[in-house]
Design an enzyme around this catalytic site. Structure first.
Site, short mmCIF file in Angstrom:
data_model
loop_
_atom_site.label_atom_id
_atom_site.label_comp_id
_atom_site.label_asym_id
_atom_site.label_seq_id
_atom_site.Cartn_x
_atom_site.Cartn_y
_atom_site.Cartn_z
N HIS A 1 110.84 -23.57 71.05
CA HIS A 1 110.30 -24.64 70.21
C HIS A 1 109.61 -25.68 71.10
O HIS A 1 110.13 -26.02 72.16
CB HIS A 1 111.44 -25.32 69.44
CG HIS A 1 111.00 -26.53 68.67
ND1 HIS A 1 110.33 -26.43 67.47
CD2 HIS A 1 111.10 -27.86 68.95
CE1 HIS A 1 110.06 -27.65 67.03
NE2 HIS A 1 110.52 -28.54 67.90
N GLU B 1 80.06 -10.04 49.11
CA GLU B 1 81.06 -8.98 49.00
C GLU B 1 81.15 -8.51 47.55
O GLU B 1 81.22 -9.33 46.64
CB GLU B 1 82.43 -9.51 49.47
CG GLU B 1 83.62 -8.63 49.17
CD GLU B 1 83.49 -7.25 49.80
OE1 GLU B 1 83.68 -6.27 49.05
OE2 GLU B 1 83.20 -7.16 51.01
N ALA C 1 91.59 1.19 67.26
CA ALA C 1 91.67 1.71 68.62
C ALA C 1 93.11 1.93 69.06
O ALA C 1 93.42 2.93 69.73
CB ALA C 1 90.96 0.75 69.58
N LYS D 1 85.22 -9.57 71.02
CA LYS D 1 86.26 -10.55 71.33
C LYS D 1 85.80 -11.55 72.38
O LYS D 1 86.22 -12.71 72.38
CB LYS D 1 87.54 -9.85 71.78
CG LYS D 1 88.11 -8.87 70.76
CD LYS D 1 88.14 -9.43 69.35
CE LYS D 1 88.41 -8.37 68.30
NZ LYS D 1 87.26 -7.53 67.96
N VAL E 1 73.92 -6.62 46.25
CA VAL E 1 72.50 -6.75 46.55
C VAL E 1 71.73 -5.72 45.75
O VAL E 1 72.07 -4.53 45.75
CB VAL E 1 72.26 -6.55 48.06
CG1 VAL E 1 70.77 -6.52 48.37
CG2 VAL E 1 72.94 -7.66 48.86
N GLY F 1 84.83 4.39 77.39
CA GLY F 1 85.29 3.30 76.54
C GLY F 1 84.87 3.41 75.10
O GLY F 1 85.41 2.71 74.24
#
Length: 491
Positions: A462, A221, A338, A70, A255, A58
């Site tokens: 719908h 960020e 993946a 997940k 940073v 895996g």
């Protein structure tokens, strides 16, 4: 052919280590691309050996990446939805999470899937060796495993060695409070204050988990938006939501120093205006990208070309500069996903077995399983214009979606990008609940060359979130009745 391997009955699929002689195909790496290639080659009648450093198949994705993350993101979703239902008259109260139970459940998901892969390997006759494999010649691999060293020879080889997290020299070495994506998934504790360094997909996903479990999250960020490279229109609803939930989202900030003290980690910052500041945290998650592992397989011993940054160049049929050696997955280039590796694995196996096949995907979807989810596929507007295309968009805000309103998540947006020369769909981006599921329709539409009329006149159920794709196409065409249509693009 002489295959001297004693096979194991263990559910994880790893074999008892023994000398191995010769195989038709050796697959180096047991992640999604690697095991897919091995299984496909075995189905086509080849003798196959697969080598991976982990005791279970895996790769990163299943063991310490896509799947466990997940599972934890599902838990986070349940927590946040329960909290938010109080606004609608359904207060569920608060109970501190049982981290041990949550960790065990996450691991049980991983073990069920890795066990299944082991079973599939045995049923196909694929031999799995645990060990670190490196090329020792054009047709040989040296494998160092827990029980010794062995040599494998092969007619053909498929390299699927993946990538690893980028580390930063500024971080204190050997401090368990400095986490990468793998250690963050171990869920050893829920820190009171967590700094996420890097606002890419992985960092934002793990921030979602730890925020839901009770951490006070701060994101830093260097670039001017979260999820750099994604459509700014699409990431805005996510940015708005996390800015309300997290302590801070610092953009254009880097940073400058990290001081690991006994009780806390002190971090110094400087923003784009040159303003300096500092904060203390209990843990830091470093998520600033991944680097390919092409430089770790002793490629030079076989004469295999590897770039200075670790990528292995391949042709459209996934061959390297050595025609009998193939490479797939993260190690061949972006996007490092993946599902791309899986499709490449099938192509490489088929070509190795004499079939005519090429990897020529028109669109590869990307998904951030944040809250809300962000997904995109194909070209964005800037990319389309760089290719000389004249494009226009159809945008449907989820505030006008009955389904989105009824589940209390109207912040979403569906955006379709069309080539105005023939109204074909060339790109799509979606933000909102289950965007990762919704993007599949747009991916298929791009692959099939669908037009705005094809999508707009396909009847969608719908009320659903999927009908926002239909309505975005109608918005582009100017035929929408649920909203005032935007001006029709000029022909």
């Amino acid at each position: 052919m002489n295959n001297d391997v004693e096979k194991s009955d263990a559910t994880n699929g790893a074999s008892v280590y023994a000398p191995v002689s010769h195989w038709d195909i050796a697959v180096l790496g047991g992640g999604p691309g690697g095991y897919t290639a091995a299984f496909r080659a075995a189905d086509l009648g080849r003798s196959v050996v697969m080598i991976d450093s982990r005791p279970t198949l895996g790769g990163v994705c299943l063991n310490v990446g896509c799947i466990p993350s997940k599972a934890l993101l599902h838990a986070a979703k349940v927590v946040t939805e329960a909290q938010e239902m109080a606004e609608y008259g359904l207060p569920f109260g608060y109970a501190a999470p049982d981290i041990n139970a949550l960790r065990n459940w996450k691991q049980s998901v991983v073990e069920r899937l890795t066990g299944g892969l082991g079973l599939l390997a045995r049923k196909r006759g694929v031999t799995v060796l645990q060990g670190v494999g490196r090329l020792s010649g054009p047709n040989t691999l040296a494998v160092v495993g827990p029980d010794g060293e062995s040599s494998i020879s092969f007619d053909q080889c498929i390299i699927a060695v993946g990538s690893e997290p980028v580390t930063l020299p500024i971080m204190p070495p050997d401090d368990p409070r400095i986490m990468d994506s793998t250690s963050a998934l171990e869920l050893s504790e829920v820190p009171k204050r967590l700094l996420v360094l890097g606002a890419g997909i992985i960092g934002l996903e793990m921030a979602t988990v730890y925020d839901a479990l009770g951490s006070d999250v701060e994101i830093v960020e260097m670039q001017d938006q979260i999820m750099p490279g994604a459509d700014k229109d699409i990431v805005k609803p996510l940015k708005d939501r996390i800015s309300q939930r997290y302590r801070a989202v610092r953009l254009r900030t880097r940073v400058t120093a990290v001081d690991a003290q006994k009780k806390t980690i002190n971090v110094s910052f400087v923003d784009g205006d040159g303003t300096e500041s500092s904060q203390h945290f209990d843990r830091i998650l470093v998520s600033v990208g991944r680097r390919p592992n092409g430089g770790k397989i002793c490629a030079e011993t076989a004469g295999l070309d590897v770039s200075t940054d670790g990528f292995i160049p391949v042709s459209s049929d996934l061959r390297t500069n050595l025609p009998h050696i193939f490479a797939i997955g993260d190690v061949v280039g972006q996007p490092m996903l993946a599902h791309k590796a899986v499709h490449e694995g099938k192509i490489a196996a088929e070509v190795a077995c004499g079939h005519k096949a090429h990897f020529d995907a028109a669109a590869i979807p990307s998904v951030a399983y944040t809250d809300p989810e962000v997904a995109w596929v194909g070209l964005n507007e800037d990319q389309a214009k760089a290719r000389g295309l004249k494009v226009a968009t159809g945008v449907f805000p989820w505030a006008a979606s009955g389904r989105a309103q009824s589940i209390g998540r109207p912040e979403g947006l569906t955006k379709l990008i069309f080539d105005t020369a023939d109204d074909r769909l060339v790109g799509a981006a979606i933000v909102g609940l289950n965007a990762g599921e919704l993007i599949a329709e747009a991916t298929l539409a791009i692959e099939m060359g669908a037009t705005a009329t094809d999508i707009g006149r396909t009847i969608h159920a719908h009320p659903t979130l999927s009908e926002t794709v239909n309505l975005a196409a109608e918005m582009f065409e100017g035929t929408i009745t649920d909203l005032i249509p935007q001006r029709r693009h000029p022909k």
